[in-house]
Write an enzyme that holds these catalytic residues in place. Structure first.
Site, PDB file in Angstrom:
ATOM      1  N   LYS A 113      21.097  39.089  78.517  1.00  0.00           N
ATOM      2  CA  LYS A 113      22.355  38.427  78.870  1.00  0.00           C
ATOM      3  C   LYS A 113      22.117  36.914  78.878  1.00  0.00           C
ATOM      4  O   LYS A 113      21.960  36.328  77.822  1.00  0.00           O
ATOM      5  CB  LYS A 113      22.908  39.033  80.151  1.00  0.00           C
ATOM      6  N   HIS A 170      23.657  39.909  85.915  1.00  0.00           N
ATOM      7  CA  HIS A 170      24.587  38.806  85.639  1.00  0.00           C
ATOM      8  C   HIS A 170      24.305  37.554  86.471  1.00  0.00           C
ATOM      9  O   HIS A 170      25.068  36.594  86.409  1.00  0.00           O
ATOM     10  CB  HIS A 170      26.028  39.274  85.855  1.00  0.00           C
ATOM     11  N   SER A 203      29.487  43.765  87.480  1.00  0.00           N
ATOM     12  CA  SER A 203      29.601  43.452  86.056  1.00  0.00           C
ATOM     13  C   SER A 203      31.039  43.411  85.562  1.00  0.00           C
ATOM     14  O   SER A 203      31.332  42.688  84.613  1.00  0.00           O
ATOM     15  CB  SER A 203      28.786  44.450  85.240  1.00  0.00           C
TER      16      SER A 203
END
Ligand SMILES: *Cc1c(COP(=O)(O)O)cnc(C)c1O
Length: 384
Positions: A237, A206, A178
């Site tokens: 996200k 991610h 991250s």
């Protein structure tokens, strides 16, 4: 009372350039935000596809609320599990190619739940040193023995796996790290897990939505498929909403439903969020053009920043950290950008190792090439 001691700790942090403060956004998430009344071009969110303020998701959420109300009212195991939750779990499992999936309220809670449910004090968890804080806390909570290996160092991991005997083994890793943006050596990790009969928990916070075929994530990106892999993906996200899921074999999911405290003992997330997430999943699936645009932005940024006094860390993903080193210098650089109307967060210890403070630049498909050009020019101006 210990108020003075608390204040002392905060003062010490401030003196080291480590005090954290929040800034309040006065606009929705997007590359163009207003903070304290001033407009900024922002490179700090994890909204990689620009879905957080997408009109189709807004509409889906509104419709979801009209149909299902606002609150779930109970935990999933009581009477808080709704049709949209069920449909979303089925769609997510199919999308990532796993037999089953389970929704959690956040990625942090999903990681706590999986590790706590699957291993205990007679077992061992092996973790990359740069894993996300939630995975580290999850290990502590599980009371399993903790073995941390050097970042990406497969021979170190193998030596640790070879030493331990008895109990279950669980290897845990960020898929895309991250704060670094690099991708874990997933095929090598899986091979070691097979050799040493360990589970592999892959945290794809991610990668989901961004990497792999149609955004199916890091496993698709690496061409991996194994019943040993437990996939955790987050939905706040790239997916632009909120929440997380764990996808795995049915028996693993059934175990989580029965044993994961952060699943069992919490109110279900609003069903309207699941309605919005079903729409998000459709946009992700159809999002090849967005992902291609994002890749072009990444290439442009890397080419444009190759000659700075600070080093862009090796990364092919939307996370492009600029290594500064010193905490205060990183803050000064971040403030210099802010004075030019550009928002990039400085990331400092303990989020990253000592002396590796950095600007964590993140790109989104919602950025334009000229947005990226503006950042390149501002950083060059600050380098002089
Ligand atoms: C953001 C993040 C999480 C936590 O997910 P939330 O849904 O924000 O709680 C977990 N792991 C990694 C690697 C992350 O970056």
């Amino acid at each position: 009372m210990t108020f003075a001691a608390l204040q002392g700790d905060l003062d010490e942090r401030a003196a080291e350039g480590l005090l954290r403060q929040r800034r309040t956004l006065q606009t929705p998430q997007s590359p163009h935000i207003i903070v304290d009344g001033k407009p900024y071009l922002a490179f700090s969110s994890n909204d990689y596809l620009g879905l957080a303020n997408h009109p189709q998701l807004i509409q889906a959420l509104q419709q979801g609320a009209a149909t299902w109300g606002v609150g779930a009212g109970a935990a999933h195991l009581v009477n808080g599990h709704f049709t949209p939750h069920h449909e979303l779990e089925q769609s997510l499992a199919a999308f990532v190619g796993k037999p089953a999936a389970l929704l959690f309220s956040t990625g942090f809670m999903a990681n706590l739940g999986v590790v706590q449910a699957l291993v205990g004090k007679d077992d061992t968890v092996y973790a990359d040193k740069l894993n996300h804080a939630s995975l580290n806390d999850a290990m502590l909570l599980s009371r399993a023995s903790m073995q941390r290996y050097r970042h990406g160092d497969m021979s170190h991991l193998e030596s640790l796996l070879a030493k331990q005997h008895g109990g279950r083994k669980l290897v845990v890793t960020d898929a895309v790290f991250s704060m670094d943006g690099d991708i874990a050596p997933l095929p090598e990790l899986l091979a070691l897990c097979e050799k040493h009969d360990a589970w592999l928990l892959v945290d794809d916070a991610h990668g989901f939505g961004v990497l792999g075929q149609q955004g199916r994530g890091s496993l698709s990106h690496s061409g991996l498929d194994s019943p040993r892999i437990i996939l955790m993906g987050t939905l706040g996200k790239a997916a632009g909403v909120s929440g997380a899921f764990v996808a795995a074999e049915q028996v693993v999911v059934d175990s989580l439903v029965n044993n994961a405290h952060s699943y069992v003992y919490t109110t279900a997330s609003p069903p309207a969020l699941a309605v919005a997430l079903l729409e998000s999943l459709t946009l992700i699936e159809q999002g090849d053009a967005m992902r291609a645009h994002l890749q072009r932005l990444i290439a442009k940024l890397r080419a444009g920043l190759s000659d700075l006094p600070w080093q862009l860390m090796p990364s092919d993903t939307a996370i492009q950290p600029l290594l500064v080193g010193d905490n205060k210098q990183a803050l000064t650089l971040s403030e210099g950008l802010r004075a030019r109307g550009i928002w990039v967060a400085a990331i400092r210890p303990p989020t990253v190792p000592q002396r590796t403070a950095r600007l964590r630049i993140t790109l989104s498909a919602a950025h334009t090439e000229s947005d990226v050009q503006r950042l390149i020019e501002a950083l060059h101006a600050l380098a002089c």
